[in-house]
Write an enzyme that holds these catalytic residues in place. Structure first.
Site, PDB file in Angstrom:
ATOM      1  N   SER A 382       7.924   8.464 -57.130  1.00  0.00           N
ATOM      2  CA  SER A 382       9.016   8.234 -58.378  1.00  0.00           C
ATOM      3  C   SER A 382       9.926   9.662 -58.132  1.00  0.00           C
ATOM      4  O   SER A 382       9.028  10.754 -58.533  1.00  0.00           O
ATOM      5  CB  SER A 382       8.588   7.453 -59.755  1.00  0.00           C
ATOM      6  OG  SER A 382       9.624   7.928 -60.641  1.00  0.00           O
ATOM      7  N   GLU A 383      11.119  10.010 -58.783  1.00  0.00           N
ATOM      8  CA  GLU A 383      11.556  11.098 -58.740  1.00  0.00           C
ATOM      9  C   GLU A 383      11.458  12.286 -59.783  1.00  0.00           C
ATOM     10  O   GLU A 383      11.732  13.133 -59.623  1.00  0.00           O
ATOM     11  CB  GLU A 383      13.072  10.874 -58.308  1.00  0.00           C
ATOM     12  CG  GLU A 383      13.932   9.720 -58.813  1.00  0.00           C
ATOM     13  CD  GLU A 383      14.231   8.713 -58.313  1.00  0.00           C
ATOM     14  OE1 GLU A 383      15.113   7.752 -58.947  1.00  0.00           O
ATOM     15  OE2 GLU A 383      13.481   8.015 -57.683  1.00  0.00           O
ATOM     16  N   ASN A 384      10.872  11.382 -60.505  1.00  0.00           N
ATOM     17  CA  ASN A 384      10.664  11.606 -61.966  1.00  0.00           C
ATOM     18  C   ASN A 384       9.159  12.390 -62.094  1.00  0.00           C
ATOM     19  O   ASN A 384       9.094  12.643 -63.050  1.00  0.00           O
ATOM     20  CB  ASN A 384      10.827  11.311 -63.197  1.00  0.00           C
ATOM     21  CG  ASN A 384       9.441  10.119 -63.438  1.00  0.00           C
ATOM     22  OD1 ASN A 384       9.599   9.423 -61.963  1.00  0.00           O
ATOM     23  ND2 ASN A 384       9.022   9.433 -64.135  1.00  0.00           N
ATOM     24  N   SER A 424       9.250  17.597 -56.795  1.00  0.00           N
ATOM     25  CA  SER A 424       9.920  15.840 -56.607  1.00  0.00           C
ATOM     26  C   SER A 424      10.663  16.032 -55.828  1.00  0.00           C
ATOM     27  O   SER A 424      11.080  15.286 -54.453  1.00  0.00           O
ATOM     28  CB  SER A 424       9.908  15.120 -57.917  1.00  0.00           C
ATOM     29  OG  SER A 424      10.294  14.096 -57.707  1.00  0.00           O
TER      30      SER A 424
END
Length: 559
Positions: A382-384, A424
């Site tokens: 997840s990019e967060n 990330s």
């Protein structure tokens, strides 16, 4: 020493005081100077050890109201948080309690919601009149204020925004990235500000466009954009645990922007859920060293959760307590939409191979994980800032500090890790993710993707999508979408009519009707699979783009 002085503005005596000998205070910076790397204070002469100790020792303030008293109008505020996860609610409330503060520029991944979470109060009050962010999302107030010309927005891809902030904290003036090449980010065609509409005026007029980027072609032949660092006047951050030296611990998803913002401002204020004595945090557990923190205040406003998403707890027998059949029965268009989504998600799940590192976009792509075959292990990124994302929690396990890219509450699987947004998006741009599945407004025969912006109508922002498609030679980019929009128009275009998220980036398109492979080099679509009950003639009738049919045409439902 510069940060020590910046951290003790309340202790700096009048200009005539003897303590100020050897120091030169700069004039306040204008908004135009905010991107400059010039320090707030000039390098001081070496004060005595006693002075150094006194200037550095008192970081804990009694309240956020006290800590924000000397913030000036026209300041640039770096606001940490992802959605409402990790936002400095106490400090934001204190700033909102100073209505005389005006013309603030806010830098944040997003701007809260349409209620009172995150930066929403400062937008509603008009204290913030300029923003740099990646995602507008559900904040209708911000979207309308932008379209009505009341606030300026600089949309920056999420990974680019994180790296710009990180560069500001490191003294690096800028960097080159492939993210946004071939899009309006490169050309500066995203409106920065619309003109305020006069009475009776319906048409939106652009008052100011963004700035075109400098472009450089490196040895690999790809185009890269020059992005400049961001340095703020004040960073506002929320941390789980902070010692009195300013060392911070961030929980889970609050790491996304917490440390980045703190490092890139001339003055950093941290609200702490727990303030502890020096030495109570082990050195191995510190996420942000105290050198970056100037003021510490107690967090008195509870953190907020943007979207609580849960899975039913298991029953005594170990099976789900509630089944889908216990939910209200869907009928009509809602049922048809659900069936289309399931069909696309089931086919998309076949792209997730054992051992793959995958990023799944919000919506249909996220559903794919529910249809992975037994025995297939994939790592969801997840990019967060999550690698090893698990399912939604049961109601008793909800944690507001642990959310996915859609701001929904999630869990972690064994072996998971959490990290900040620079880490990330380094994984993403560096091609370490095997496959990325995204939704689309439009996708072209050449693999162009449009997914974030309808000029003068819909402004959602690109979030992390431009970064996710920035390295299509290393990360396979797949679009999962309905074949047509709600008006029955084809989303598979010969040429996209909407602003692009990425140029020649998509390798496969999965819809509720069929699967196309994309030859990005030659701009040719090949129909490779049909859904049950769908004919080639139907696909032709509902597809604007031209395509060829594979010799061995498969079925989407086949294993």
């Amino acid at each position: 020493m510069r940060r020590a002085l910046a951290s003790t503005l309340r202790h700096i005596p009048a200009p005539h005081s003897s303590l100020n000998r050897g120091f030169r205070l700069h004039a306040p910076l204008s908004v135009r100077q905010l991107h400059s790397a010039r320090p707030l204070f000039a390098q001081p002469a070496s004060p005595s050890a006693t002075t150094q100790e006194r200037l550095r020792s008192d970081k804990v303030w009694s309240s956020a109201d006290e800590a924000v008293k000397d913030i000036k109008s026209g300041s640039m505020i770096l606001s940490a948080g992802f959605g409402l996860c990790g936002t400095a609610e106490t400090i934001i409330t204190a700033i909102a309690n100073r209505p005389e503060l005006k013309n603030l520029t806010a830098v944040s991944n997003n701007a809260g919601n349409s209620g009172d979470g995150g930066l929403a109060p400062l937008i509603k009050s008009g204290q913030v009149n300029s923003m740099i962010l990646s995602f507008v999302g559900s904040n209708k107030n911000l979207e309308q204020a932008y379209l009505q010309g009341k606030i300026s927005l600089e949309l920056s891809p999420q990974g680019t925004l994180a790296e710009r902030i990180a560069c500001g904290g490191k003294g690096v003036p800028g960097f080159y990235t492939a993210t946004g090449a071939g899009t309006f980010v490169e050309t500066g065609q995203i409106p920065l500000k619309f003109a305020e509409r006069k009475e009776g005026e319906k048409e939106l007029r652009v008052e100011k466009f963004g700035k075109a980027k400098d472009v450089k072609v490196f040895g690999n032949g790809k185009r890269y954009l020059l992005e400049e660092a961001i340095i703020g006047d004040v960073a506002i951050v929320r941390a789980w645990k902070v010692d009195k030296a300013g060392n911070c611990v961030f929980r889970y998803s609050t790491r996304a922007f917490g440390g980045l913002m703190a490092r890139a401002a001339k003055l950093t204020i941290v609200e702490a859920e727990n303030i502890v004595e020096i030495g109570e945090i082990d050195a191995m557990d510190i996420n942000l060293p105290g050198i970056y923190v100037d003021r510490i205040v107690p967090a008195t406003v509870p953190g907020k959760i943007e979207i609580i998403t849960t899975t039913p707890p298991p029953s005594a027998s170990g099976s789900p307590a509630e089944s889908e059949s216990s939910a209200p029965a869907l009928t009509g268009e809602k049922l048809a939409a659900r069936l289309r989504r399931e069909k696309v998600a089931k086919r998309a799940a076949k792209e997730l191979k054992d051992g793959f590192y995958c990023n799944l976009g919000v919506g249909m792509p996220t559903l794919a994980v529910s249809y992975i075959k037994p025995g297939v292990k994939v790592w969801l990124q997840s990019e967060n800032g999550i690698l090893g994302m698990g399912p939604f929690p049961t109601p008793d396990k909800v944690d507001g500090d642990l959310v996915n890219a859609g701001k929904e509450t999630v869990t972690l699987v064994d072996g998971a890790s959490v990290f900040d947004s620079v880490e990330s998006f380094g994984m993403i741009r560096g091609g370490h993710v095997d496959v990325s599945i995204l939704g689309a407004m439009e996708v072209s025969a050449a693999g162009d993707l449009a997914s974030y912006y309808i000029p003068k109508k819909l402004v959602k922002g690109m979030g992390g999508s431009m970064d996710l498609v920035s390295n299509p030679d290393s990360t396979k980019v797949i679009v999962a979408t309905d074949h047509t929009d709600k008006y029955g128009k084809s989303k598979i275009k010969q040429i996209c009519s909407l602003p692009l998220t990425g140029s020649k980036v998509v390798s496969r398109i999965i819809t509720n009707l069929c699967v196309f492979d994309v030859d990005r080099s030659h701009g040719v679509l090949t129909l490779v699979e049909l859904a049950d009950g769908v004919t080639v003639e139907e696909v032709k009738a509902k597809t604007e783009a031209s395509f060829v049919v594979a010799e061995n045409l498969g079925r989407m439902e086949d294993d």
